[in-house]
Design a protein around this motif. Structure first.
Motif, PDB file in Angstrom:
ATOM      1  N   ARG A 155       9.693  27.706  62.070  1.00 26.88           N
ATOM      2  CA  ARG A 155       9.837  28.054  60.654  1.00 26.88           C
ATOM      3  C   ARG A 155      10.742  27.049  59.951  1.00 26.88           C
ATOM      4  N   PHE A 203      10.106  26.487  55.810  1.00 27.48           N
ATOM      5  CA  PHE A 203       9.675  27.743  55.210  1.00 27.48           C
ATOM      6  C   PHE A 203      10.843  28.718  55.207  1.00 27.48           C
ATOM      7  N   GLN A 252      12.407  32.579  55.250  1.00 26.55           N
ATOM      8  CA  GLN A 252      11.992  33.830  55.889  1.00 26.55           C
ATOM      9  C   GLN A 252      11.127  34.634  54.920  1.00 26.55           C
ATOM     10  N   LYS A 281       9.098  33.600  52.520  1.00 27.16           N
ATOM     11  CA  LYS A 281       7.738  33.062  52.412  1.00 27.16           C
ATOM     12  C   LYS A 281       6.895  33.468  53.615  1.00 27.16           C
ATOM     13  N   VAL A 282       7.440  33.273  54.810  1.00 25.58           N
ATOM     14  CA  VAL A 282       6.696  33.611  56.021  1.00 25.58           C
ATOM     15  C   VAL A 282       6.394  35.108  56.060  1.00 25.58           C
ATOM     16  N   ASP A 285       3.614  35.875  53.658  1.00 23.42           N
ATOM     17  CA  ASP A 285       2.333  35.370  54.155  1.00 23.42           C
ATOM     18  C   ASP A 285       1.792  36.194  55.314  1.00 23.42           C
ATOM     19  N   MET A 314       1.077  35.130  64.092  1.00 24.81           N
ATOM     20  CA  MET A 314       2.111  34.106  63.902  1.00 24.81           C
ATOM     21  C   MET A 314       1.695  32.793  64.556  1.00 24.81           C
ATOM     22  N   TYR A 361      -0.779  31.221  62.280  1.00 23.70           N
ATOM     23  CA  TYR A 361      -0.113  30.817  61.038  1.00 23.70           C
ATOM     24  C   TYR A 361       0.624  29.487  61.211  1.00 23.70           C
ATOM     25  N   PHE A 362       1.372  29.362  62.300  1.00 19.77           N
ATOM     26  CA  PHE A 362       2.158  28.147  62.540  1.00 19.77           C
ATOM     27  C   PHE A 362       1.393  27.091  63.343  1.00 19.77           C
TER      28      PHE A 362
END
Length: 67
Positions: free
Chosen positions: A8, A13, A15, A17-18, A21, A47, A50-51
């Protein structure tokens, strides 16, 4: 989940925003990052996608390697 916080921050990014999302609270994300709560398997998958990293990376901060 050392890798979660690490990735992150690498991506710059917040916390918030993540969390937005991933459709979770910022507090839940903070708990995951600090080991106060463990995410479900479905959340780990979300997750990971996402990442764009492995679940192993999210948990340990290292990619899986064969021994």
């Amino acid at each position: 989940m050392t890798g979660l916080k690490e990735i992150r921050k690498k991506k710059h990014f917040s916390q918030q925003k993540v969390a937005m999302d991933l459709n979770i609270s910022r507090e839940a994300l903070s708990y995951y990052e600090n080991g106060k709560r463990e995410p479900s398997i479905s959340m780990l998958i979300k997750m990971s996608e996402y990442f764009n990293v492995s679940i192993d990376y999210l948990i340990t901060g290292k990619e899986f390697s064969e021994r």
